[in-house]
Design a protein around this motif. Sequence first.
Motif, mmCIF file in Angstrom:
data_model
loop_
_atom_site.group_PDB
_atom_site.id
_atom_site.type_symbol
_atom_site.label_atom_id
_atom_site.label_comp_id
_atom_site.label_asym_id
_atom_site.label_seq_id
_atom_site.Cartn_x
_atom_site.Cartn_y
_atom_site.Cartn_z
ATOM 1 N N ILE A 141 0.733 -1.166 -0.111
ATOM 2 C CA ILE A 141 -0.015 -0.059 -0.111
ATOM 3 C C ILE A 141 0.705 1.190 0.061
ATOM 4 N N ASP A 142 2.145 1.049 -0.115
ATOM 5 C CA ASP A 142 3.132 2.332 -0.060
ATOM 6 C C ASP A 142 3.707 2.412 -1.446
ATOM 7 N N LEU A 143 4.542 3.635 -1.542
ATOM 8 C CA LEU A 143 5.292 3.798 -2.927
ATOM 9 C C LEU A 143 6.355 2.694 -2.895
ATOM 10 N N GLY A 144 6.734 2.463 -4.122
ATOM 11 C CA GLY A 144 7.945 1.650 -4.427
ATOM 12 C C GLY A 144 8.971 2.237 -5.126
ATOM 13 N N PRO A 145 10.062 1.461 -5.693
ATOM 14 C CA PRO A 145 10.931 2.114 -6.555
ATOM 15 C C PRO A 145 10.329 2.710 -7.677
ATOM 16 N N ALA A 146 11.330 3.204 -8.489
ATOM 17 C CA ALA A 146 10.780 3.991 -9.708
ATOM 18 C C ALA A 146 10.178 2.947 -10.956
ATOM 19 N N GLY A 147 8.997 3.367 -11.171
ATOM 20 C CA GLY A 147 8.433 2.569 -12.191
ATOM 21 C C GLY A 147 7.563 1.233 -11.576
ATOM 22 N N ASP A 148 7.332 1.107 -10.307
ATOM 23 C CA ASP A 148 6.614 0.335 -9.465
ATOM 24 C C ASP A 148 5.601 1.054 -9.131
ATOM 25 N N TYR A 149 4.489 1.280 -9.975
ATOM 26 C CA TYR A 149 3.480 2.525 -9.543
ATOM 27 C C TYR A 149 2.766 1.941 -8.499
ATOM 28 N N LEU A 150 2.022 3.035 -7.728
ATOM 29 C CA LEU A 150 1.009 3.000 -6.687
ATOM 30 C C LEU A 150 0.032 3.622 -7.218
ATOM 31 N N VAL A 151 -1.307 2.959 -7.187
ATOM 32 C CA VAL A 151 -2.527 3.555 -7.448
ATOM 33 C C VAL A 151 -3.274 3.980 -6.048
ATOM 34 N N THR A 152 -3.765 5.236 -6.241
ATOM 35 C CA THR A 152 -4.459 5.565 -4.853
ATOM 36 C C THR A 152 -5.833 6.046 -5.283
ATOM 37 N N LEU A 153 -6.829 6.086 -4.078
ATOM 38 C CA LEU A 153 -8.263 6.275 -4.362
ATOM 39 C C LEU A 153 -8.664 7.086 -3.056
ATOM 40 N N ASP A 154 -9.350 8.090 -3.527
ATOM 41 C CA ASP A 154 -10.388 8.744 -2.552
ATOM 42 C C ASP A 154 -11.551 8.449 -2.973
ATOM 43 N N GLY A 277 -0.985 18.959 1.170
ATOM 44 C CA GLY A 277 -1.463 18.258 0.154
ATOM 45 C C GLY A 277 -1.547 16.827 -0.135
ATOM 46 N N LYS A 278 -2.673 16.060 0.394
ATOM 47 C CA LYS A 278 -2.606 14.696 0.435
ATOM 48 C C LYS A 278 -2.543 14.029 -0.839
ATOM 49 N N PHE A 279 -1.729 13.021 -1.219
ATOM 50 C CA PHE A 279 -1.491 12.565 -2.314
ATOM 51 C C PHE A 279 -3.023 11.930 -3.125
ATOM 52 N N GLN A 300 7.047 28.096 0.226
ATOM 53 C CA GLN A 300 8.461 28.834 0.303
ATOM 54 C C GLN A 300 8.714 29.195 -1.222
ATOM 55 N N VAL A 301 7.780 29.010 -1.836
ATOM 56 C CA VAL A 301 7.970 29.159 -3.534
ATOM 57 C C VAL A 301 8.980 28.201 -4.136
ATOM 58 N N GLN A 302 9.033 27.119 -3.410
ATOM 59 C CA GLN A 302 10.069 26.097 -4.034
ATOM 60 C C GLN A 302 8.985 24.803 -4.655
ATOM 61 N N PRO A 303 9.625 24.170 -5.554
ATOM 62 C CA PRO A 303 8.985 23.217 -6.440
ATOM 63 C C PRO A 303 8.734 22.107 -5.175
ATOM 64 N N LEU A 304 7.527 21.550 -5.436
ATOM 65 C CA LEU A 304 7.159 20.539 -4.528
ATOM 66 C C LEU A 304 8.017 19.160 -4.507
ATOM 67 N N PRO A 305 8.445 18.254 -3.294
ATOM 68 C CA PRO A 305 9.331 17.491 -3.459
ATOM 69 C C PRO A 305 8.972 16.158 -3.999
ATOM 70 N N ARG A 306 9.715 15.200 -4.232
ATOM 71 C CA ARG A 306 9.703 14.023 -4.805
ATOM 72 C C ARG A 306 8.557 13.170 -3.817
ATOM 73 N N LEU A 307 7.654 12.389 -4.308
ATOM 74 C CA LEU A 307 6.688 11.653 -3.392
ATOM 75 C C LEU A 307 7.578 10.843 -2.283
ATOM 76 N N ASP A 308 8.546 10.145 -2.516
ATOM 77 C CA ASP A 308 9.280 9.369 -1.786
ATOM 78 C C ASP A 308 10.093 10.019 -0.854
ATOM 79 N N GLU A 309 10.178 11.422 -0.833
ATOM 80 C CA GLU A 309 10.558 12.347 0.291
ATOM 81 C C GLU A 309 9.728 12.731 1.194
ATOM 82 N N CYS A 310 8.435 12.335 0.853
ATOM 83 C CA CYS A 310 7.279 13.063 1.685
ATOM 84 C C CYS A 310 6.940 12.026 2.904
ATOM 85 N N GLU A 311 6.372 12.383 3.984
ATOM 86 C CA GLU A 311 5.516 11.705 4.948
ATOM 87 C C GLU A 311 4.312 11.607 5.031
ATOM 88 N N ASN A 312 3.600 10.273 5.600
ATOM 89 C CA ASN A 312 1.993 10.332 5.567
ATOM 90 C C ASN A 312 1.333 10.672 4.255
#
Length: 342
Positions: A141-154, A277-279, A300-312
């Motif tokens: 249910i979590d993010l994997g390595p590059a190319g191993d897609y995670l599908v999410t649903l609200d 911003g929840k995924f 802070q006017v910065q691009p948003l980080p990579r998803l695998d650098e985020c928490e929760n």
Amino acid sequence: MSPSTDAGQHLLTNPYGNMPAALSHIAAITIVIPTPARPLIVIMEALLIPDAMSSTPTPRQILATLLPPLRLAAGYANHIQTKIAAQPAKAGPNQFSMALTDADLSVQTFVEVALLGTFPDIRFYGEEFEQSYNTKYFRAIDLGPAGDYLVTLDPIDGTLFYMDGFTNYQIILTVLNADGFEAVLAVSPAEDQYFYALRGQGTRVGHLAQALEDCEPLSLPSSQTVFLGTRMAPLKAQLSDLYPVINVSEDYSAEQQIPNVNGVLKGQLGGVILAAGKFIDGAALAFLAQEAGCIVTDHQVQPLPRLDECENYAWPGVAIATSPTMHHDLLQALEGFQIAPV
């Protein structure tokens, strides 16, 4: 082939539009009951799906395969809205995150079944994973390595709006990679509309019956209204001299519909500030807005980080604007602002 009135004639049709290549099998058969004027016709409605075991599906294949089930889920959600039964509230910091209905659970189950039957090895995270009977059947249910897609649903984004009978709720499906969003599909059941975007290809909009390739590029109408998400209420005083401001925490009403975050895609909002911003929802809508031409950054006017650098499963604070001027004003208001803890 055109329909025939000859007895026993079979007609192969695909009511879901053009599907991806590598199609494999028929998923449904509809029998039209004969009448004296019309002999029996068997119509095989072919929901053709890729062979999930042959290769990793592309983000577009995932969207195209799940669009038909999402249409059915949209019809279900729309039909039961006036009769909806609320479930006991979830744990959460506010009334928006705590709301839960039968539709949330049922739509998620429906999409889970479609995913497990089509792409059984894919990663999947649904908002109601803790109450789902199917979470244990997914590989992860979590993010994997590059190319191993995670599908999410609200399954129902804007559940409180949905419970109050408003039209601005939606079903949001995403395809995530380690570094960022690959695709988002947001369905608005009550408005017979959906938006979708593939990374770097712009945002498109269409009616629910339309196939992906038949949707039109989204052109954002102009709006000066700013939307403040939960925990952002103190910014209203700073921005009200410049723009009309909707503060969801104070302006939400069960009697009068106000725009939700998806209003930025519909010309109802020109700017949005979110504490996070929840995924599955806020970040997904930010991705659609960015692909449509909006400016999207952190606080802070910065691009948003990579998803695998985020928490929760969430980006840090998000600022969305349809123009450079509004984005500048939003970021000025955010200077030195401290978001209250959850």
